[in-house]
Design a protein around this motif. Structure first.
Motif, PDB file in Angstrom:
ATOM      1  N   GLY A  68      -3.897   9.296  12.413  1.00 50.66           N
ATOM      2  CA  GLY A  68      -2.660   9.909  12.872  1.00 50.66           C
ATOM      3  C   GLY A  68      -1.444   9.664  12.007  1.00 50.66           C
ATOM      4  N   TYR A  69      -1.625   9.143  10.797  1.00 50.57           N
ATOM      5  CA  TYR A  69      -0.497   8.868   9.907  1.00 50.57           C
ATOM      6  C   TYR A  69      -0.418   9.957   8.835  1.00 50.57           C
ATOM      7  CZ  TYR A  69      -0.349   4.268  12.050  1.00 50.57           C
ATOM      8  OH  TYR A  69      -0.240   3.249  12.958  1.00 50.57           O
ATOM      9  N   GLY A  70       0.793  10.434   8.590  1.00 49.92           N
ATOM     10  CA  GLY A  70       0.987  11.481   7.606  1.00 49.92           C
ATOM     11  C   GLY A  70       0.918  10.953   6.190  1.00 49.92           C
ATOM     12  N   PRO A  71       1.016  11.842   5.205  1.00 47.72           N
ATOM     13  CA  PRO A  71       0.981  11.434   3.787  1.00 47.72           C
ATOM     14  C   PRO A  71       2.076  10.416   3.480  1.00 47.72           C
ATOM     15  CG  PRO A  71       0.816  13.822   3.992  1.00 47.72           C
ATOM     16  CD  PRO A  71       1.149  13.303   5.354  1.00 47.72           C
ATOM     17  N   GLY A  72       1.717   9.428   2.675  1.00 46.36           N
ATOM     18  CA  GLY A  72       2.695   8.426   2.271  1.00 46.36           C
ATOM     19  C   GLY A  72       2.941   7.329   3.279  1.00 46.36           C
ATOM     20  N   ALA A  84      -4.548  21.648   2.611  1.00 47.77           N
ATOM     21  CA  ALA A  84      -3.414  20.858   2.119  1.00 47.77           C
ATOM     22  C   ALA A  84      -2.922  19.862   3.147  1.00 47.77           C
ATOM     23  CB  ALA A  84      -2.275  21.780   1.703  1.00 47.77           C
ATOM     24  N   ASP A  85      -3.272  20.078   4.394  1.00 51.20           N
ATOM     25  CA  ASP A  85      -2.854  19.154   5.451  1.00 51.20           C
ATOM     26  C   ASP A  85      -3.792  17.958   5.544  1.00 51.20           C
ATOM     27  OD1 ASP A  85      -1.209  18.331   7.595  1.00 51.20           O
ATOM     28  OD2 ASP A  85      -2.644  19.143   9.044  1.00 51.20           O
ATOM     29  N   SER A  86      -4.689  17.838   4.584  1.00 52.95           N
ATOM     30  CA  SER A  86      -5.626  16.713   4.571  1.00 52.95           C
ATOM     31  C   SER A  86      -5.299  15.808   3.400  1.00 52.95           C
ATOM     32  CB  SER A  86      -7.063  17.232   4.424  1.00 52.95           C
ATOM     33  OG  SER A  86      -7.267  17.695   3.099  1.00 52.95           O
ATOM     34  N   GLU A 107      -8.602   7.657  -0.480  1.00 55.91           N
ATOM     35  CA  GLU A 107      -9.446   7.310   0.665  1.00 55.91           C
ATOM     36  C   GLU A 107      -8.620   6.632   1.749  1.00 55.91           C
ATOM     37  OE1 GLU A 107     -12.586   4.952  -0.923  1.00 55.91           O
ATOM     38  OE2 GLU A 107     -13.728   6.663  -1.680  1.00 55.91           O
ATOM     39  N   LEU A 108      -7.709   5.753   1.334  1.00 51.25           N
ATOM     40  CA  LEU A 108      -6.836   5.097   2.308  1.00 51.25           C
ATOM     41  C   LEU A 108      -5.976   6.126   3.018  1.00 51.25           C
ATOM     42  CD1 LEU A 108      -5.985   2.314   3.416  1.00 51.25           C
ATOM     43  CD2 LEU A 108      -4.202   2.274   1.667  1.00 51.25           C
ATOM     44  N   GLY A 109      -5.487   7.114   2.266  1.00 55.92           N
ATOM     45  CA  GLY A 109      -4.705   8.181   2.881  1.00 55.92           C
ATOM     46  C   GLY A 109      -5.521   8.978   3.879  1.00 55.92           C
ATOM     47  N   ALA A 110      -6.803   9.207   3.553  1.00 54.51           N
ATOM     48  CA  ALA A 110      -7.674   9.951   4.474  1.00 54.51           C
ATOM     49  C   ALA A 110      -7.918   9.158   5.757  1.00 54.51           C
ATOM     50  CB  ALA A 110      -8.999  10.278   3.788  1.00 54.51           C
TER      51      ALA A 110
END
Length: 1000
Positions: free
Chosen positions: A968-972, A546-548, A959-962
């Motif tokens: 080093g950037y979190g979700p959102g 879930a942290d991915s 994919e951009l979120g990954a």
């Protein structure tokens, strides 16, 4: 009127302070005859400065004054404007926000008086008030004028803050209702015989039906017709069709006063292919037998608005029960989800980032999520059956179907995005849902939303923030696991199931909880030792997944590995006993496609993720790799087997490198993420380059051994070029090389040449044979004469060519040349031969410098992919890899002869040497290094995430979120990542402009 210089300066400064962007033009307008008398009145300037666009407001006011019928009318307008603050705010507010309504006022100069006074009933007009405003219209032209006059009053109260966005949308829908009624009345008056034959009801759909219309939008309708008093149904339907068509033309056609808006009847049964008007019985039969899921979703907003009211109510009464049975349809949730995905897929790639309505995190995400929840739960809870999005969202929260905090955030985001949409459309009264790109348009838009301090930056930040909230919450609601469960209940059983596993999965961000549950059941059921160990591990693994950016892929990949290795005792011990192995595996399996793909080709490589004898995630040296590969080649029976062994080692080591990179980028619970991004870049570049060199060495040995035994008739060397020679290869890089040979004593040169060419041909073939191992592509296009020249030359041939024919770009390319495989002495002599070319004793002449600059400029213009955003292109964009490398390489060409530190093929080492030699400042060197490292990381991230090479950020949100998670950037926070990249690249480009294109 001429001002003294001091006074002019004072007025100029005041205009700037009040928000004018063109004070000189504004001063001339204030000096015009109409405004001369009030030009110094602070009340006027303050009011203009409060508008979204003071320049636009002033220009519109001057036009309005010039359009007045005479001096008396102009004076009346001016006196009222100065004396009456409500009018001043309303009129100037509209003029500063809408060029289209300013144009209307210039054509109809007396309409400003509609804004002078308001009775209490005028503050929130409804359908009746708008019908009175349209009552005098006798033809399509006068209807348009009256419509614009009514629209003027809505816009004035909207821009002035008297009504908020939901009230504005409701009033626009009421005005549309009144307009449809007026248009139908005109159509009936033009064909009274048709009107007498039929009953016709107009059913509003979409935003008009939902009481949430935009300023400019198609008005979606459905028509229902019946015969009057038992008359002929066929004649009645034909008459109704003529009336409906005429009504649509009255609203849609362009006249001297423009059009009102298109009336769209395509939501009717069978769409464009179906009859325009049907009887109620025909409608009912269609929806009972043929309608698709999305058609019931559309009926959520159905509302009778014009024509025969009794027939309209009959239609709603007959169709509404079918709407609330739609959730019982097979694959209902999947159908709604598919419809949403299809909408996103139709957006042009160039527009998706600017789409307020349809793009990810846009208005449609909120609307689809709310409608899905309404359809599932509304069959048993009548409080959810509102056609208005915000009212339905409020009811969902009140009923506990949506968390109150989530609903509040969605409500806030939806209101902000709708406000943006309204103001964008109001400017030109054009149907658009795209955020403008022009700075002036963005400034006006930001100011119209009361974002007065740095309006452009603040607008972009707030927009991205709200869109991020919508995207996150939309997914949370849209994939809520209970939806499928509730949709499958028998009629009457509307109680929500509190199935804990599904709720947990959704809370963890799983997009497909049903599939996730199947994987969990397969992994954890049973009484075997394997199941027991996995039951212990899974709660922790799920948290890591879930942290991915893609927990679903992580869980699916874990099941695949477990299925392949679950019966091997060492795998279970590895997961149970070595603490790092399980977490490392979770990180690798959920970070993208490349590493899992490499692992699935040989799952036993999972052993590398532990701390045991496999060496863990410490990358191996080139010597170690060559030793293993050459030993494998030596044991092989033929060249194919030998190269297969070499490629197997390459695949395993690519997995080791990618896993080390991912774990270093993500960090673990015991080890934080690597803070030095440059160290990760150097790790990957060095490891992949060494691995490629060792693979080529093994392939060369295998080919020579099969064709000639121990000794080739000619000495042969492979020279690495480009990123290969610079120890900077990425996961998806080709191997740029030159091939050089030298006939052995007594060997005919032709025989030597044939042998060398055969070696090259066979090496390339064997390294690309389809197999479970990734191919290694060899690119020799940097050789003399490029693709037209021979693949392999003798050392003397190279020397003769470079001495006589070499071009600037070839000397430039030789800066990265380094022997990587084959005869070491030949490789060393090749380097000795080219050193005077790439590090000329006299430096680089002015003409050569100009030529390099021309080549760079041409490359920037010709090689940028069509449609790509240059500011986000990591290789060729401003401040990208090419900018930094060409700047460093120009320093090497000019100063390498006298600065030994510059004689390196590696970009970062050369940059450090240039700084140490005083050729650029420490600050500039730091800026260039940061940009080069970041651009390289972006390219590595894209390859890890997508499984294929790329130089730009992915457009797919997940994919951009990954990529963001890797960086080093979190979700959102993908928007923050892109902003940071642009800033870094922009600073680097500034240094490049000075050093590369400027001095040196």
């Amino acid at each position: 009127m001429t001002s003294a210089p001091g006074r002019r300066s004072s007025i100029f400064t005041r205009l700037l302070r009040h928000g004018f962007t063109d004070p000189s033009a504004a001063e001339r307008l204030l000096d015009s005859t109409g405004l001369a008398a009030v030009r110094d009145d602070p009340v006027l300037l303050d009011a203009l400065g409060a508008t979204a666009d003071p320049d636009l407001a002033l220009f519109g006011l001057v036009r309005l004054l010039e359009a007045q019928s005479g001096a008396t009318a102009r004076q009346e307008l001016l006196d009222t404007l100065i004396a009456a603050k409500p009018l001043r705010d309303r009129l100037l507010g509209v003029l500063g926000a809408s060029a289209a309504l300013a144009e209307h006022l210039a054509r109809h100069p007396s309409d400003w008086q509609a804004l002078v006074t308001y009775e209490p009933r005028d503050l929130h007009p409804g359908i009746e008030e708008f019908e009175r405003g349209l009552a005098d219209a006798t033809d399509p032209v006068s209807l348009r004028v009256a419509y614009r006059r009514c629209l003027l009053s809505i816009a004035a109260r909207d821009v002035g803050g008297t009504i908020e966005v939901a009230q504005t949308a409701a009033e626009l829908a009421d005005l549309a209702t009144a307009t449809l009624r007026a248009a139908l009345k005109l159509a009936g008056a033009a064909a009274p015989e048709d009107a007498a034959l039929c009953r016709l009801a107009v059913i509003a759909m979409g935003k008009c039906g939902g009481h949430e219309l935009n300023y400019v939008s198609d008005v979606d309708v459905i028509f229902v017709g019946e015969a009057v008093d038992g008359g002929d149904e066929g004649k009645a339907l034909r008459a109704a069709t003529r009336l409906a068509s005429h009504m649509m033309r009255i609203c849609s056609e362009t006249t001297v006063e423009g059009s009102i808006w298109p009336v769209d009847a395509n939501l009717r049964p069978e769409g464009r292919n179906g009859p325009l008007v049907r009887t109620l019985a025909s409608h009912l039969a269609y929806y009972q037998r043929w309608a698709k899921t999305w058609e019931f979703q559309a009926l959520l907003k159905a509302r009778p608005v014009a024509g025969d009211p009794a027939l309209g109510e009959e239609y709603i009464a007959a169709l509404q029960p079918l709407v609330w049975q739609a959730a019982e349809r097979e694959n209902f949730v999947a159908d709604v989800q598919k419809m949403r995905r299809r909408v996103v897929e139709t957006i042009p790639a160039a527009e998706i980032d600017r789409q307020l309505k349809l793009g990810p995190g846009g208005l449609r995400d909120v609307e689809f999520a709310v409608q899905l929840l309404q359809l599932v739960h509304g069959r048993a809870d009548a409080s959810l059956r509102s056609g208005t999005t915000l009212d339905a969202l409020k009811a969902l929260a009140a009923g506990g179907y949506v968390g109150r905090a989530d609903a509040a955030q969605l409500d806030d985001a939806y209101r902000f995005l709708r406000s943006m949409e309204h103001r964008i459309q109001l400017y030109r009264l054009r149907r658009t849902h795209l955020v403008p790109e022009d700075e002036a348009d963005l400034r006006r838009l930001g100011r119209s939303l009361d974002l007065r301090t740095d309006p452009v930056a603040t607008l972009n930040r707030e927009w991205r923030r709200h869109a991020s909230v919508v995207r996150r919450l939309h997914e949370k609601l849209f994939y809520r696991p209970l939806l499928d469960a509730v949709a499958a209940l028998a009629p009457g059983e509307a109680r929500l199931s509190a199935e804990a596993a599904r709720e947990r999965l959704v809370a963890l961000g799983y997009a497909d909880p049903a599939a996730a549950l199947r994987h969990l059941e397969a992994l954890a059921s049973g009484v075997t030792r394997k199941a027991a160990i996995q039951r212990t591990l899974l709660p922790v693994l799920l948290g890591w997944f879930a942290d991915s950016a893609d927990p679903d892929a992580g869980l699916l990949n874990f099941r695949k590995v477990s299925d392949a290795l679950g019966k091997t005792p060492w795998y279970l011990r590895l997961l149970r006993d070595e603490g790092a192995a399980a977490e490392n595996l979770a990180r690798v399996l959920s970070a993208g496609r490349l590493a899992p793909d490499l692992l699935m080709r040989a799952p036993e490589a999972v052993a590398l993720l532990g701390d045991g004898d496999g060496g863990g995630l410490t990358v191996r040296s080139r010597a170690h790799l060559e030793q293993e590969i050459l030993a494998g080649v030596g044991r092989a029976d033929n060249a194919v087997q030998g190269v297969t062994a070499a490629r197997g080692v390459r695949r395993r080591e690519l997995f080791r490198t990618s896993a080390a990179d991912i774990v270093g980028s993500y960090g673990t619970e015991s080890q934080p993420a690597e803070a030095d991004q440059g160290a990760l870049v150097d790790l990957v570049g060095g490891a992949v380059s060494d691995l490629t060199a060792a693979t080529l060495a093994g392939t060369l040995r295998a080919v020579v051994r099969q064709g000639w035994g121990d000794t080739l008739p000619t000495r042969f060397a492979v020279i690495g070029m480009g990123r290969f020679g610079g120890h900077e290869l990425g996961y998806g890089s080709d191997a740029d090389v030159l091939f050089v040979h030298e006939p052995r004593d007594g060997v005919d040169e032709r025989e030597a040449s044939e042998a060398a060419n055969k070696v090259v041909s066979e090496m390339r073939r064997l390294l690309q044979i389809p197999s479970a191992d990734p191919p290694l592509l060899i690119d020799a296009d940097l050789r003399p004469e490029g693709k037209s020249g021979p693949l392999v030359r003798t050392l003397k041939s190279y020397e003769a060519y470079y001495r006589r024919w070499s071009l600037v770009w070839e000397r430039h390319a030789l800066l990265r040349a380094e022997p990587v495989a084959g005869d070491e002495d030949l490789g060393r002599r090749f380097i000795e031969m080219i050193d005077p070319l790439r590090y000329p004793a006299a430096g680089l002449g002015d003409e050569a410098v100009r030529e390099i600059r021309r080549l760079k400029a041409r490359m920037e213009s010709e090689r940028m992919p069509r449609g790509a955003d240059p500011k986000l292109h990591a290789k060729l964009g401003p401040g990208g890899l090419s900018d930094v490398e060409w700047t460093v390489q120009l320093l090497q060409l000019r100063h390498g002869a006298r600065e030994p530190g510059l004689r390196t093929t590696r970009t970062r080492q050369a940059l450090a040497a240039a700084r140490a030699a005083g050729l650029l400042s420490e600050e500039d060197a730091g800026i260039l290094d940061e940009a080069w490292v970041l651009a390289t990381r972006v390219r590595n991230a894209v390859m890890l995430v997508r499984g294929r090479a790329g130089d730009t950020f992915p457009s797919v949100p997940r994919e951009l979120g990954a990529v963001g998670r890797y960086l080093g950037y979190g979700p959102g926070h993908a928007g923050d990542m892109l902003d940071a990249y642009r800033r870094t690249a922009r600073r680097a480009r500034g240094v490049v402009e000075e050093l590369f294109y400027g001095g040196l």
